[in-house]
Design a protein around this motif. Structure first.
Motif, PDB file in Angstrom:
ATOM      1  N   PHE A  95       9.716 -61.871  -1.338  1.00  0.00           N
ATOM      2  CA  PHE A  95      10.279 -61.431  -2.615  1.00  0.00           C
ATOM      3  C   PHE A  95       9.329 -60.454  -3.293  1.00  0.00           C
ATOM      4  O   PHE A  95       9.737 -59.395  -3.774  1.00  0.00           O
ATOM      5  CB  PHE A  95      10.569 -62.616  -3.536  1.00  0.00           C
ATOM      6  CG  PHE A  95      11.053 -62.183  -4.889  1.00  0.00           C
ATOM      7  CD1 PHE A  95      12.392 -61.892  -5.093  1.00  0.00           C
ATOM      8  CD2 PHE A  95      10.169 -62.026  -5.945  1.00  0.00           C
ATOM      9  CE1 PHE A  95      12.842 -61.448  -6.330  1.00  0.00           C
ATOM     10  CE2 PHE A  95      10.606 -61.587  -7.183  1.00  0.00           C
ATOM     11  CZ  PHE A  95      11.951 -61.303  -7.378  1.00  0.00           C
ATOM     12  N   ARG A  96       8.042 -60.811  -3.336  1.00  0.00           N
ATOM     13  CA  ARG A  96       7.053 -59.939  -3.976  1.00  0.00           C
ATOM     14  C   ARG A  96       6.949 -58.596  -3.254  1.00  0.00           C
ATOM     15  O   ARG A  96       6.799 -57.556  -3.906  1.00  0.00           O
ATOM     16  CB  ARG A  96       5.695 -60.647  -4.031  1.00  0.00           C
ATOM     17  CG  ARG A  96       5.661 -61.765  -5.058  1.00  0.00           C
ATOM     18  CD  ARG A  96       4.437 -62.643  -4.922  1.00  0.00           C
ATOM     19  NE  ARG A  96       3.200 -61.906  -4.941  1.00  0.00           N
ATOM     20  CZ  ARG A  96       2.283 -61.993  -5.903  1.00  0.00           C
ATOM     21  NH1 ARG A  96       2.484 -62.779  -6.931  1.00  0.00           N
ATOM     22  NH2 ARG A  96       1.175 -61.306  -5.834  1.00  0.00           N
ATOM     23  N   GLN A  97       7.012 -58.601  -1.923  1.00  0.00           N
ATOM     24  CA  GLN A  97       6.931 -57.334  -1.180  1.00  0.00           C
ATOM     25  C   GLN A  97       8.078 -56.411  -1.548  1.00  0.00           C
ATOM     26  O   GLN A  97       7.915 -55.196  -1.574  1.00  0.00           O
ATOM     27  CB  GLN A  97       6.924 -57.592   0.327  1.00  0.00           C
ATOM     28  CG  GLN A  97       5.605 -58.111   0.813  1.00  0.00           C
ATOM     29  CD  GLN A  97       5.607 -58.407   2.303  1.00  0.00           C
ATOM     30  OE1 GLN A  97       6.649 -58.664   2.914  1.00  0.00           O
ATOM     31  NE2 GLN A  97       4.430 -58.371   2.900  1.00  0.00           N
ATOM     32  N   LYS A  98       9.247 -56.990  -1.847  1.00  0.00           N
ATOM     33  CA  LYS A  98      10.399 -56.188  -2.261  1.00  0.00           C
ATOM     34  C   LYS A  98      10.303 -55.762  -3.722  1.00  0.00           C
ATOM     35  O   LYS A  98      10.565 -54.612  -4.059  1.00  0.00           O
ATOM     36  CB  LYS A  98      11.699 -56.983  -2.092  1.00  0.00           C
ATOM     37  CG  LYS A  98      12.360 -56.873  -0.772  1.00  0.00           C
ATOM     38  CD  LYS A  98      13.753 -57.492  -0.757  1.00  0.00           C
ATOM     39  CE  LYS A  98      13.854 -58.721  -1.606  1.00  0.00           C
ATOM     40  NZ  LYS A  98      14.942 -59.629  -1.294  1.00  0.00           N
ATOM     41  N   ALA A  99       9.972 -56.701  -4.592  1.00  0.00           N
ATOM     42  CA  ALA A  99      10.058 -56.468  -6.034  1.00  0.00           C
ATOM     43  C   ALA A  99       8.831 -55.806  -6.644  1.00  0.00           C
ATOM     44  O   ALA A  99       8.953 -54.975  -7.550  1.00  0.00           O
ATOM     45  CB  ALA A  99      10.328 -57.796  -6.748  1.00  0.00           C
ATOM     46  N   PHE A 100       7.643 -56.165  -6.177  1.00  0.00           N
ATOM     47  CA  PHE A 100       6.427 -55.686  -6.834  1.00  0.00           C
ATOM     48  C   PHE A 100       6.246 -54.172  -6.799  1.00  0.00           C
ATOM     49  O   PHE A 100       5.751 -53.611  -7.772  1.00  0.00           O
ATOM     50  CB  PHE A 100       5.198 -56.411  -6.298  1.00  0.00           C
ATOM     51  CG  PHE A 100       4.913 -57.709  -7.012  1.00  0.00           C
ATOM     52  CD1 PHE A 100       5.919 -58.457  -7.603  1.00  0.00           C
ATOM     53  CD2 PHE A 100       3.624 -58.183  -7.093  1.00  0.00           C
ATOM     54  CE1 PHE A 100       5.659 -59.648  -8.257  1.00  0.00           C
ATOM     55  CE2 PHE A 100       3.338 -59.374  -7.751  1.00  0.00           C
ATOM     56  CZ  PHE A 100       4.364 -60.103  -8.335  1.00  0.00           C
ATOM     57  N   PRO A 101       6.604 -53.463  -5.732  1.00  0.00           N
ATOM     58  CA  PRO A 101       6.441 -52.000  -5.787  1.00  0.00           C
ATOM     59  C   PRO A 101       7.240 -51.350  -6.926  1.00  0.00           C
ATOM     60  O   PRO A 101       6.812 -50.344  -7.483  1.00  0.00           O
ATOM     61  CB  PRO A 101       6.937 -51.537  -4.416  1.00  0.00           C
ATOM     62  CG  PRO A 101       6.639 -52.698  -3.520  1.00  0.00           C
ATOM     63  CD  PRO A 101       6.947 -53.912  -4.376  1.00  0.00           C
ATOM     64  N   ARG A 102       8.375 -51.931  -7.303  1.00  0.00           N
ATOM     65  CA  ARG A 102       9.142 -51.409  -8.444  1.00  0.00           C
ATOM     66  C   ARG A 102       8.483 -51.806  -9.760  1.00  0.00           C
ATOM     67  O   ARG A 102       8.468 -51.035 -10.720  1.00  0.00           O
ATOM     68  CB  ARG A 102      10.571 -51.943  -8.417  1.00  0.00           C
ATOM     69  CG  ARG A 102      11.439 -51.356  -7.333  1.00  0.00           C
ATOM     70  CD  ARG A 102      12.899 -51.774  -7.486  1.00  0.00           C
ATOM     71  NE  ARG A 102      13.084 -53.218  -7.563  1.00  0.00           N
ATOM     72  CZ  ARG A 102      13.297 -54.013  -6.533  1.00  0.00           C
ATOM     73  NH1 ARG A 102      13.359 -53.505  -5.314  1.00  0.00           N
ATOM     74  NH2 ARG A 102      13.457 -55.315  -6.699  1.00  0.00           N
ATOM     75  N   MET A 103       7.963 -53.023  -9.814  1.00  0.00           N
ATOM     76  CA  MET A 103       7.374 -53.525 -11.052  1.00  0.00           C
ATOM     77  C   MET A 103       5.997 -52.920 -11.313  1.00  0.00           C
ATOM     78  O   MET A 103       5.658 -52.624 -12.459  1.00  0.00           O
ATOM     79  CB  MET A 103       7.267 -55.052 -10.981  1.00  0.00           C
ATOM     80  CG  MET A 103       8.624 -55.738 -10.944  1.00  0.00           C
ATOM     81  SD  MET A 103       8.633 -57.436 -10.294  1.00  0.00           S
ATOM     82  CE  MET A 103       7.390 -58.241 -11.220  1.00  0.00           C
ATOM     83  N   PHE A 104       5.214 -52.773 -10.263  1.00  0.00           N
ATOM     84  CA  PHE A 104       3.850 -52.251 -10.372  1.00  0.00           C
ATOM     85  C   PHE A 104       3.773 -50.977  -9.536  1.00  0.00           C
ATOM     86  O   PHE A 104       3.285 -50.983  -8.410  1.00  0.00           O
ATOM     87  CB  PHE A 104       2.832 -53.298  -9.874  1.00  0.00           C
ATOM     88  CG  PHE A 104       2.902 -54.588 -10.632  1.00  0.00           C
ATOM     89  CD1 PHE A 104       2.268 -54.722 -11.858  1.00  0.00           C
ATOM     90  CD2 PHE A 104       3.615 -55.671 -10.131  1.00  0.00           C
ATOM     91  CE1 PHE A 104       2.342 -55.917 -12.565  1.00  0.00           C
ATOM     92  CE2 PHE A 104       3.695 -56.860 -10.830  1.00  0.00           C
ATOM     93  CZ  PHE A 104       3.058 -56.986 -12.054  1.00  0.00           C
ATOM     94  N   SER A 105       4.258 -49.880 -10.097  1.00  0.00           N
ATOM     95  CA  SER A 105       4.416 -48.629  -9.335  1.00  0.00           C
ATOM     96  C   SER A 105       3.101 -48.039  -8.844  1.00  0.00           C
ATOM     97  O   SER A 105       3.099 -47.234  -7.915  1.00  0.00           O
ATOM     98  CB  SER A 105       5.175 -47.596 -10.174  1.00  0.00           C
ATOM     99  OG  SER A 105       4.486 -47.346 -11.383  1.00  0.00           O
ATOM    100  N   ASN A 106       1.975 -48.456  -9.424  1.00  0.00           N
ATOM    101  CA  ASN A 106       0.681 -47.936  -8.965  1.00  0.00           C
ATOM    102  C   ASN A 106       0.179 -48.681  -7.726  1.00  0.00           C
ATOM    103  O   ASN A 106      -0.871 -48.351  -7.180  1.00  0.00           O
ATOM    104  CB  ASN A 106      -0.366 -48.000 -10.083  1.00  0.00           C
ATOM    105  CG  ASN A 106      -0.672 -49.419 -10.526  1.00  0.00           C
ATOM    106  OD1 ASN A 106      -0.083 -50.395 -10.060  1.00  0.00           O
ATOM    107  ND2 ASN A 106      -1.597 -49.539 -11.476  1.00  0.00           N
ATOM    108  N   GLY A 107       0.921 -49.706  -7.285  1.00  0.00           N
ATOM    109  CA  GLY A 107       0.545 -50.444  -6.086  1.00  0.00           C
ATOM    110  C   GLY A 107      -0.612 -51.413  -6.277  1.00  0.00           C
ATOM    111  O   GLY A 107      -1.128 -51.970  -5.320  1.00  0.00           O
ATOM    112  N   VAL A 108      -1.019 -51.627  -7.517  1.00  0.00           N
ATOM    113  CA  VAL A 108      -2.111 -52.557  -7.823  1.00  0.00           C
ATOM    114  C   VAL A 108      -1.481 -53.790  -8.459  1.00  0.00           C
ATOM    115  O   VAL A 108      -0.819 -53.699  -9.492  1.00  0.00           O
ATOM    116  CB  VAL A 108      -3.137 -51.912  -8.780  1.00  0.00           C
ATOM    117  CG1 VAL A 108      -4.235 -52.892  -9.138  1.00  0.00           C
ATOM    118  CG2 VAL A 108      -3.723 -50.660  -8.148  1.00  0.00           C
ATOM    119  N   TYR A 109      -1.691 -54.938  -7.825  1.00  0.00           N
ATOM    120  CA  TYR A 109      -1.032 -56.161  -8.263  1.00  0.00           C
ATOM    121  C   TYR A 109      -2.027 -57.123  -8.908  1.00  0.00           C
ATOM    122  O   TYR A 109      -3.129 -57.297  -8.402  1.00  0.00           O
ATOM    123  CB  TYR A 109      -0.342 -56.836  -7.075  1.00  0.00           C
ATOM    124  CG  TYR A 109       0.562 -55.880  -6.331  1.00  0.00           C
ATOM    125  CD1 TYR A 109       1.601 -55.215  -6.980  1.00  0.00           C
ATOM    126  CD2 TYR A 109       0.353 -55.605  -4.991  1.00  0.00           C
ATOM    127  CE1 TYR A 109       2.418 -54.326  -6.319  1.00  0.00           C
ATOM    128  CE2 TYR A 109       1.178 -54.719  -4.312  1.00  0.00           C
ATOM    129  CZ  TYR A 109       2.200 -54.084  -4.977  1.00  0.00           C
ATOM    130  OH  TYR A 109       3.011 -53.198  -4.320  1.00  0.00           O
TER     131      TYR A 109
END
Length: 135
Positions: A95-109
């Motif tokens: 889920f995070r691999q799908k959603a996080f790039p949209r949520m954290f566009s700089n790629g830093v989580y």
């Protein structure tokens, strides 16, 4: 605006998932958002027996809480995640691999601590995420 620096420590190796080892923050104000569950505005469970639907609702609820304080995903400095079933770890990571790039566009989580618990406040809930943000 908070000065937020999220990083991983080379001496610790690469993180095991989509998170970083630490966040360094200089901020005037912090938000401590209670653990969000997969419930709608009326308190109904969203996605009973559907882990992905519950994740989407949980992070949607976090987004609403952030927005209510004039903040967004860029303000998040830490998550704590609670799962009921260890078998859902892979689903959570996917889920995070799908959603996080949209949520954290700089790629830093942000850092995330993942815990497996016996149960959450009600049996149908499968995931809960607590959030700390800096303003």
């Amino acid at each position: 605006m908070a000065d937020i620096k999220i990083s991983s420590v080379e001496a610790l190796g690469r993180p095991l998932g989509q998170y970083s080892h630490m966040t360094r923050v200089k901020a005037a104000e912090y938000l401590f958002i209670a653990g969000m569950l997969a419930s709608d505005r009326a308190g109904n469970v969203v996605g009973k027996d559907d882990f992905d639907a519950q994740c989407a609702q949980v992070f949607g609820n976090i987004a609403a809480a952030l927005e209510s304080a004039g903040a967004g995903w860029a303000n998040v400095v830490q998550f704590t995640t609670y799962l009921v079933h260890s078998q859902d770890i892979a689903r959570f990571m996917a889920f995070r691999q799908k959603a996080f790039p949209r949520m954290f566009s700089n790629g830093v989580y942000p850092p995330n601590t993942l815990l497996i618990v016996d149960r959450l406040v009600q049996e149908p809930f499968l995931v809960e995420v607590q959030t700390v943000a800096a303003l």
